[in-house]
Design a protein around this motif. Structure first.
Motif, PDB file in Angstrom:
ATOM      1  N   ASP A  91       5.113   6.487   5.673  1.00 14.29           N
ATOM      2  CA  ASP A  91       5.567   6.369   4.215  1.00 14.29           C
ATOM      3  C   ASP A  91       5.711   5.359   3.650  1.00 14.29           C
ATOM      4  N   PHE A  92       5.931   4.108   4.459  1.00 15.68           N
ATOM      5  CA  PHE A  92       6.117   2.815   3.988  1.00 15.68           C
ATOM      6  C   PHE A  92       5.301   1.941   4.442  1.00 15.68           C
ATOM      7  N   PRO A  93       3.912   1.756   3.823  1.00 11.50           N
ATOM      8  CA  PRO A  93       2.734   0.991   4.090  1.00 11.50           C
ATOM      9  C   PRO A  93       2.845  -0.263   3.531  1.00 11.50           C
ATOM     10  N   THR A 106       2.319  -5.698  -1.753  1.00  9.65           N
ATOM     11  CA  THR A 106       1.018  -5.173  -1.588  1.00  9.65           C
ATOM     12  C   THR A 106       1.165  -3.771  -0.974  1.00  9.65           C
ATOM     13  N   THR A 107       0.561  -2.850  -1.737  1.00 15.92           N
ATOM     14  CA  THR A 107       0.820  -1.436  -1.031  1.00 15.92           C
ATOM     15  C   THR A 107      -0.601  -0.739  -1.366  1.00 15.92           C
ATOM     16  N   PRO A 108      -0.986   0.276  -0.410  1.00 10.38           N
ATOM     17  CA  PRO A 108      -2.267   1.119  -0.630  1.00 10.38           C
ATOM     18  C   PRO A 108      -1.494   2.242  -1.511  1.00 10.38           C
ATOM     19  N   ILE A 109      -2.548   2.843  -2.339  1.00 10.13           N
ATOM     20  CA  ILE A 109      -2.353   4.058  -2.957  1.00 10.13           C
ATOM     21  C   ILE A 109      -3.682   4.865  -3.384  1.00 10.13           C
ATOM     22  N   SER A 110      -3.894   6.079  -2.452  1.00 18.51           N
ATOM     23  CA  SER A 110      -5.071   6.711  -2.830  1.00 18.51           C
ATOM     24  C   SER A 110      -6.359   5.940  -2.436  1.00 18.51           C
ATOM     25  N   ASN A 111      -6.277   5.217  -1.157  1.00 13.98           N
ATOM     26  CA  ASN A 111      -7.339   4.631  -0.369  1.00 13.98           C
ATOM     27  C   ASN A 111      -7.511   3.279  -1.396  1.00 13.98           C
ATOM     28  N   LYS A 112      -6.857   2.772  -2.238  1.00 10.47           N
ATOM     29  CA  LYS A 112      -7.103   1.731  -3.036  1.00 10.47           C
ATOM     30  C   LYS A 112      -5.823   0.795  -2.699  1.00 10.47           C
ATOM     31  N   ILE A 113      -6.022  -0.542  -2.835  1.00 11.63           N
ATOM     32  CA  ILE A 113      -4.893  -1.712  -2.612  1.00 11.63           C
ATOM     33  C   ILE A 113      -4.526  -2.278  -3.779  1.00 11.63           C
ATOM     34  N   PHE A 114      -3.189  -2.178  -4.081  1.00 11.53           N
ATOM     35  CA  PHE A 114      -2.799  -2.996  -5.129  1.00 11.53           C
ATOM     36  C   PHE A 114      -1.378  -3.760  -4.671  1.00 11.53           C
ATOM     37  N   LYS A 206      -7.225  -9.625  -1.190  1.00 10.00           N
ATOM     38  CA  LYS A 206      -7.812  -9.293  -2.537  1.00 10.00           C
ATOM     39  C   LYS A 206      -7.428  -8.000  -3.124  1.00 10.00           C
ATOM     40  N   ALA A 207      -6.135  -7.669  -2.954  1.00 10.59           N
ATOM     41  CA  ALA A 207      -5.486  -6.534  -3.476  1.00 10.59           C
ATOM     42  C   ALA A 207      -5.682  -6.644  -5.141  1.00 10.59           C
ATOM     43  N   THR A 208      -5.889  -5.391  -5.745  1.00 10.36           N
ATOM     44  CA  THR A 208      -5.661  -5.712  -7.339  1.00 10.36           C
ATOM     45  C   THR A 208      -4.307  -5.801  -7.954  1.00 10.36           C
ATOM     46  N   LEU A 209      -4.033  -6.894  -8.715  1.00 11.49           N
ATOM     47  CA  LEU A 209      -2.712  -7.194  -9.241  1.00 11.49           C
ATOM     48  C   LEU A 209      -2.684  -6.135 -10.337  1.00 11.49           C
ATOM     49  N   VAL A 210      -1.559  -5.234 -10.220  1.00 11.61           N
ATOM     50  CA  VAL A 210      -1.115  -4.602 -11.574  1.00 11.61           C
ATOM     51  C   VAL A 210       0.372  -4.908 -11.907  1.00 11.61           C
ATOM     52  N   ASN A 211       0.811  -4.156 -13.198  1.00  9.96           N
ATOM     53  CA  ASN A 211       2.226  -4.050 -13.300  1.00  9.96           C
ATOM     54  C   ASN A 211       2.914  -3.116 -12.390  1.00  9.96           C
ATOM     55  N   LYS A 212       4.293  -3.381 -12.222  1.00  5.53           N
ATOM     56  CA  LYS A 212       5.027  -2.681 -11.363  1.00  5.53           C
ATOM     57  C   LYS A 212       5.075  -1.249 -11.790  1.00  5.53           C
ATOM     58  N   PHE A 216       4.658   2.774  -9.982  1.00  9.48           N
ATOM     59  CA  PHE A 216       5.256   4.043 -10.138  1.00  9.48           C
ATOM     60  C   PHE A 216       4.816   5.244 -10.841  1.00  9.48           C
ATOM     61  N   ASP A 217       4.147   4.909 -11.661  1.00  8.81           N
ATOM     62  CA  ASP A 217       2.984   6.056 -12.027  1.00  8.81           C
ATOM     63  C   ASP A 217       2.097   6.493 -11.045  1.00  8.81           C
ATOM     64  N   TYR A 218       1.535   5.537 -10.307  1.00 14.07           N
ATOM     65  CA  TYR A 218       0.456   6.111  -9.218  1.00 14.07           C
ATOM     66  C   TYR A 218       1.096   6.886  -8.073  1.00 14.07           C
ATOM     67  N   GLN A 219       2.284   6.381  -7.691  1.00 10.41           N
ATOM     68  CA  GLN A 219       2.955   7.065  -6.435  1.00 10.41           C
ATOM     69  C   GLN A 219       3.281   8.468  -6.895  1.00 10.41           C
ATOM     70  N   ARG A 220       3.937   8.668  -8.012  1.00 10.26           N
ATOM     71  CA  ARG A 220       4.185   9.915  -8.241  1.00 10.26           C
ATOM     72  C   ARG A 220       3.075  11.052  -8.868  1.00 10.26           C
ATOM     73  N   ARG A 221       1.998  10.229  -9.038  1.00  6.45           N
ATOM     74  CA  ARG A 221       1.065  11.268  -9.336  1.00  6.45           C
ATOM     75  C   ARG A 221       0.152  11.610  -8.350  1.00  6.45           C
ATOM     76  N   GLU A 222       0.187  10.694  -7.169  1.00  4.75           N
ATOM     77  CA  GLU A 222      -0.502  10.768  -5.924  1.00  4.75           C
ATOM     78  C   GLU A 222       0.219  12.237  -5.069  1.00  4.75           C
ATOM     79  N   ILE A 223       1.314  12.143  -5.228  1.00  2.00           N
ATOM     80  CA  ILE A 223       2.158  13.385  -4.442  1.00  2.00           C
ATOM     81  C   ILE A 223       1.736  14.698  -4.809  1.00  2.00           C
ATOM     82  N   ALA A 224       1.478  14.875  -6.174  1.00  5.02           N
ATOM     83  CA  ALA A 224       1.204  16.229  -6.647  1.00  5.02           C
ATOM     84  C   ALA A 224      -0.453  16.191  -6.918  1.00  5.02           C
TER      85      ALA A 224
END
Length: 261
Positions: A91-93, A106-114, A206-212, A216-224
């Motif tokens: 749960d903590f990648p 650096t963290t993976p979300i929905s098979n993408k690295i941010f 080479k992860a994609t740089l995004v705002n924090k 938060f939005d990505y992680q919550r949307r991924e759950i549902a």
């Protein structure tokens, strides 16, 4: 002119080296006991490695640490079977690098690295309260960070200003830290001197740089996310049931960070 090119070469070498690994002098290993749901939660456990030198630290999940090492040694590949992937899932990648000024995640979300960055501005209130953890005398400190109140116990007998996750900036290593509801409890179980270059520290330069806030939005949307089930299940009734459960899980989601700051 020759000296100029030598200096440029050395500088680039340092940058490249920093992107692919980490000079380790000490390692502290932590157990995390946590509840990832607000209601009807069962207690779970995980383990992490904190790699340190005098200037910075690097933190990652122990399963990721092992899996990345196996990838570097070519014992597993990116296309390894599902069984191997599940064995080392967590749960903590995220990978977390800490310096005196910034924290790099650096963290993976929905098979993408941010990846994103934070200013390292955590502030602690030190207490006159002490206790012994293992063989170390520890002092209590408190802070409000990421939407929670945190209590830490650190020891000046190990003079490294680091700790698990993003917790740092105390006059010694953090041996224990937990929130006041005890949803997340980190406890150090091993500390040892090391001397090696960890090539597997950051496997995603080479992860994609995004705002924090995006994370938060990505992680919550991924759950549902309904696509998680649509690709695997054809029966409409089963799909509706699973979607309802996913929405309940999203509603009761209890991440370690309740707010970005």
């Amino acid at each position: 002119m020759k000296i100029f090119f030598i200096l440029i070469f050395v500088f680039l070498t340092i940058i490249i080296k920093a992107q692919i690994g980490f000079d380790v002098v000490y390692e502290a290993d932590y157990k995390l006991t946590y509840k990832d749901q607000i209601t009807n939660a069962t207690t779970q456990e995980d383990a992490f490695a904190l790699l340190m030198n005098t200037k910075e630290s690097y933190y990652k999940n122990m399963k990721k640490y092992i899996m990345d090492s196996l990838k570097l040694e070519k014992k597993v590949s990116e296309k390894s079977d599902l069984g191997i992937g599940m064995k080392y899932s967590t749960d903590f990648p995220e990978y977390i690098g800490t310096t005196i000024g910034k924290i790099y995640i650096t963290t993976p979300i929905s098979n993408k690295i941010f990846k994103y960055e934070e200013i390292n501005n955590i502030n602690w209130d030190l207490s006159n309260e002490f206790k012994i953890i293992g063989k170390y005398k520890c002092q209590k400190a408190m802070t409000k960070k990421y939407g929670r109140t945190w209590i830490a116990w650190f020891t000046e007998e190990i003079p490294f200003p680091f700790g698990p996750y993003k917790f740092n900036k105390l006059p010694g290593l953090i041996l224990e830290v937990y929130d006041d509801k005890k949803d997340y409890i980190f406890s150090m179980y091993s500390f040892k001197k090391r001397k090696y270059f960890a090539k597997s520290a950051n496997m995603e330069p080479k992860a994609t740089l995004v705002n924090k806030s995006k994370i938060f939005d990505y992680q919550r949307r991924e759950i549902a996310d309904p696509n998680t089930y649509n690709k695997l299940i054809d029966d409409p009734e089963t799909l509706r049931f699973l979607m309802k459960k996913a929405q309940e899980r999203a509603k009761n989601y209890n991440p370690i960070e309740l707010s970005p700051n």
